[in-house]
Design a protein around this motif. Structure first.
Motif, PDB file in Angstrom:
ATOM      1  N   ILE A  65       0.839  -1.206   0.000  1.00  0.00           N
ATOM      2  CA  ILE A  65       0.000   0.000   0.000  1.00  0.00           C
ATOM      3  C   ILE A  65       0.871   1.251   0.000  1.00  0.00           C
ATOM      4  O   ILE A  65       0.617   2.205  -0.749  1.00  0.00           O
ATOM      5  N   LEU A  66       1.923   1.260   0.830  1.00  0.00           N
ATOM      6  CA  LEU A  66       2.827   2.412   0.862  1.00  0.00           C
ATOM      7  C   LEU A  66       3.535   2.603  -0.474  1.00  0.00           C
ATOM      8  O   LEU A  66       3.751   3.733  -0.907  1.00  0.00           O
ATOM      9  N   LYS A  67       3.881   1.502  -1.146  1.00  0.00           N
ATOM     10  CA  LYS A  67       4.502   1.599  -2.474  1.00  0.00           C
ATOM     11  C   LYS A  67       3.582   2.348  -3.434  1.00  0.00           C
ATOM     12  O   LYS A  67       4.021   3.194  -4.203  1.00  0.00           O
ATOM     13  N   LYS A  68       2.298   2.003  -3.398  1.00  0.00           N
ATOM     14  CA  LYS A  68       1.334   2.649  -4.297  1.00  0.00           C
ATOM     15  C   LYS A  68       1.149   4.121  -3.930  1.00  0.00           C
ATOM     16  O   LYS A  68       0.986   4.963  -4.807  1.00  0.00           O
ATOM     17  N   LEU A  69       1.157   4.423  -2.632  1.00  0.00           N
ATOM     18  CA  LEU A  69       0.969   5.810  -2.198  1.00  0.00           C
ATOM     19  C   LEU A  69       2.196   6.674  -2.480  1.00  0.00           C
ATOM     20  O   LEU A  69       2.083   7.807  -2.946  1.00  0.00           O
ATOM     21  N   ILE A  70       3.386   6.160  -2.191  1.00  0.00           N
ATOM     22  CA  ILE A  70       4.628   6.922  -2.382  1.00  0.00           C
ATOM     23  C   ILE A  70       4.981   6.993  -3.860  1.00  0.00           C
ATOM     24  O   ILE A  70       5.413   8.029  -4.360  1.00  0.00           O
ATOM     25  N   ASP A  71       4.809   5.886  -4.576  1.00  0.00           N
ATOM     26  CA  ASP A  71       5.022   5.806  -6.024  1.00  0.00           C
ATOM     27  C   ASP A  71       6.394   6.318  -6.451  1.00  0.00           C
ATOM     28  O   ASP A  71       6.523   7.078  -7.401  1.00  0.00           O
ATOM     29  N   GLN A  72       7.420   5.909  -5.731  1.00  0.00           N
ATOM     30  CA  GLN A  72       8.789   6.271  -6.085  1.00  0.00           C
ATOM     31  C   GLN A  72       9.359   5.185  -6.987  1.00  0.00           C
ATOM     32  O   GLN A  72       9.319   4.008  -6.650  1.00  0.00           O
ATOM     33  N   PRO A  73       9.903   5.546  -8.148  1.00  0.00           N
ATOM     34  CA  PRO A  73      10.416   4.514  -9.050  1.00  0.00           C
ATOM     35  C   PRO A  73      11.676   3.854  -8.491  1.00  0.00           C
ATOM     36  O   PRO A  73      12.396   4.429  -7.684  1.00  0.00           O
ATOM     37  N   ARG A  74      11.917   2.634  -8.954  1.00  0.00           N
ATOM     38  CA  ARG A  74      13.132   1.921  -8.583  1.00  0.00           C
ATOM     39  C   ARG A  74      14.336   2.615  -9.193  1.00  0.00           C
ATOM     40  O   ARG A  74      14.217   3.240 -10.236  1.00  0.00           O
ATOM     41  N   PRO A  75      15.496   2.472  -8.572  1.00  0.00           N
ATOM     42  CA  PRO A  75      16.706   2.984  -9.206  1.00  0.00           C
ATOM     43  C   PRO A  75      16.945   2.238 -10.517  1.00  0.00           C
ATOM     44  O   PRO A  75      16.569   1.074 -10.656  1.00  0.00           O
ATOM     45  N   GLN A  76      17.566   2.924 -11.473  1.00  0.00           N
ATOM     46  CA  GLN A  76      17.823   2.300 -12.765  1.00  0.00           C
ATOM     47  C   GLN A  76      18.812   1.155 -12.592  1.00  0.00           C
ATOM     48  O   GLN A  76      19.806   1.279 -11.901  1.00  0.00           O
ATOM     49  N   ARG A  77      18.512   0.036 -13.247  1.00  0.00           N
ATOM     50  CA  ARG A  77      19.401  -1.116 -13.230  1.00  0.00           C
ATOM     51  C   ARG A  77      19.713  -1.491 -14.674  1.00  0.00           C
ATOM     52  O   ARG A  77      18.946  -1.196 -15.573  1.00  0.00           O
ATOM     53  N   ASN A  78      20.808  -2.139 -14.845  1.00  0.00           N
ATOM     54  CA  ASN A  78      21.220  -2.542 -16.184  1.00  0.00           C
ATOM     55  C   ASN A  78      20.747  -3.967 -16.454  1.00  0.00           C
ATOM     56  O   ASN A  78      21.500  -4.913 -16.353  1.00  0.00           O
ATOM     57  N   LEU A  79      19.466  -4.110 -16.761  1.00  0.00           N
ATOM     58  CA  LEU A  79      18.899  -5.406 -17.097  1.00  0.00           C
ATOM     59  C   LEU A  79      18.521  -5.411 -18.567  1.00  0.00           C
ATOM     60  O   LEU A  79      17.435  -5.807 -18.951  1.00  0.00           O
ATOM     61  N   GLU A  93       7.479   0.115  -8.582  1.00  0.00           N
ATOM     62  CA  GLU A  93       7.701   0.980  -7.424  1.00  0.00           C
ATOM     63  C   GLU A  93       8.878   0.452  -6.618  1.00  0.00           C
ATOM     64  O   GLU A  93       9.071  -0.744  -6.500  1.00  0.00           O
ATOM     65  N   GLY A  94       9.647   1.387  -6.048  1.00  0.00           N
ATOM     66  CA  GLY A  94      10.861   0.960  -5.375  1.00  0.00           C
ATOM     67  C   GLY A  94      10.877   1.116  -3.880  1.00  0.00           C
ATOM     68  O   GLY A  94      11.644   0.464  -3.194  1.00  0.00           O
ATOM     69  N   MET A  95      10.059   1.986  -3.338  1.00  0.00           N
ATOM     70  CA  MET A  95      10.158   2.268  -1.915  1.00  0.00           C
ATOM     71  C   MET A  95       8.786   2.216  -1.275  1.00  0.00           C
ATOM     72  O   MET A  95       7.839   2.729  -1.864  1.00  0.00           O
ATOM     73  N   PRO A  96       8.610   1.603  -0.146  1.00  0.00           N
ATOM     74  CA  PRO A  96       9.584   0.928   0.704  1.00  0.00           C
ATOM     75  C   PRO A  96       9.893  -0.476   0.183  1.00  0.00           C
ATOM     76  O   PRO A  96       9.084  -1.081  -0.508  1.00  0.00           O
ATOM     77  N   SER A  97      11.036  -0.954   0.544  1.00  0.00           N
ATOM     78  CA  SER A  97      11.475  -2.272   0.110  1.00  0.00           C
ATOM     79  C   SER A  97      10.709  -3.361   0.858  1.00  0.00           C
ATOM     80  O   SER A  97      10.596  -3.318   2.081  1.00  0.00           O
ATOM     81  N   ASN A  98      10.188  -4.336   0.115  1.00  0.00           N
ATOM     82  CA  ASN A  98       9.509  -5.456   0.757  1.00  0.00           C
ATOM     83  C   ASN A  98      10.474  -6.255   1.625  1.00  0.00           C
ATOM     84  O   ASN A  98      10.109  -6.708   2.704  1.00  0.00           O
ATOM     85  N   HIS A  99      11.708  -6.419   1.136  1.00  0.00           N
ATOM     86  CA  HIS A  99      12.693  -7.159   1.922  1.00  0.00           C
ATOM     87  C   HIS A  99      13.010  -6.420   3.220  1.00  0.00           C
ATOM     88  O   HIS A  99      13.112  -7.027   4.280  1.00  0.00           O
ATOM     89  N   ALA A 100      13.163  -5.106   3.133  1.00  0.00           N
ATOM     90  CA  ALA A 100      13.487  -4.323   4.327  1.00  0.00           C
ATOM     91  C   ALA A 100      12.347  -4.378   5.343  1.00  0.00           C
ATOM     92  O   ALA A 100      12.593  -4.527   6.549  1.00  0.00           O
TER      93      ALA A 100
END
Length: 125
Positions: A65-79, A93-100
């Motif tokens: 829910i916080l990911k949807k509210l904050i809507d901060q993109p993930r850092p760019q990765r080289n994939l 969405e990148g923040m907050p981290s589910n793992h964290a």
């Protein structure tokens, strides 16, 4: 019709990183914890494990829910594959981290459990 991968456990790492496989396996720790807790609940009928599992699920829901509210993109990765950056739509969405959030809940629960257990041991002597 284009195929979409089911990437629940799709973990990537750079091949030149010696610790890459270790970090990739460690990033799968949350699903292993959920399976372990579910097994303990079903076989051992452990109420404490049920509370931990429910807490982890609630933490994951709050994080989503916080990911949807904050809507901060993930850092760019080289994939890149064929010059195109492929990031599954469920992981935009990148923040907050589910793992964290998962680890924070687990660590907080373990700390409070240990403190409560130590208080009981000191009171019984």
């Amino acid at each position: 019709m284009p195929l979409k991968p089911f990437s629940l456990t799709h973990v990537v790492y750079t091949s030149d990183d010696n610790l890459g496989p270790v970090w990739a396996l460690l990033s799968l720790a949350p699903p292993f914890c959920v399976v372990s807790l579910t097994t303990v609940i079903l076989i051992g009928r452990d109420l404490r494990a049920a509370f931990v599992l429910v807490g982890l699920i609630v933490t994951s829901i709050i994080s989503t829910i916080l990911k949807k509210l904050i809507d901060q993109p993930r850092p760019q990765r080289n994939l890149e594959e064929d010059g195109i950056l492929h990031i599954p739509s469920s992981q935009e969405e990148g923040m907050p981290s589910n793992h964290a959030s998962f680890v924070s809940f687990a660590a907080t629960f373990a700390l409070l459990f240990a403190l409560r257990r130590c208080d009981r041991m000191e009171g019984s002597s």
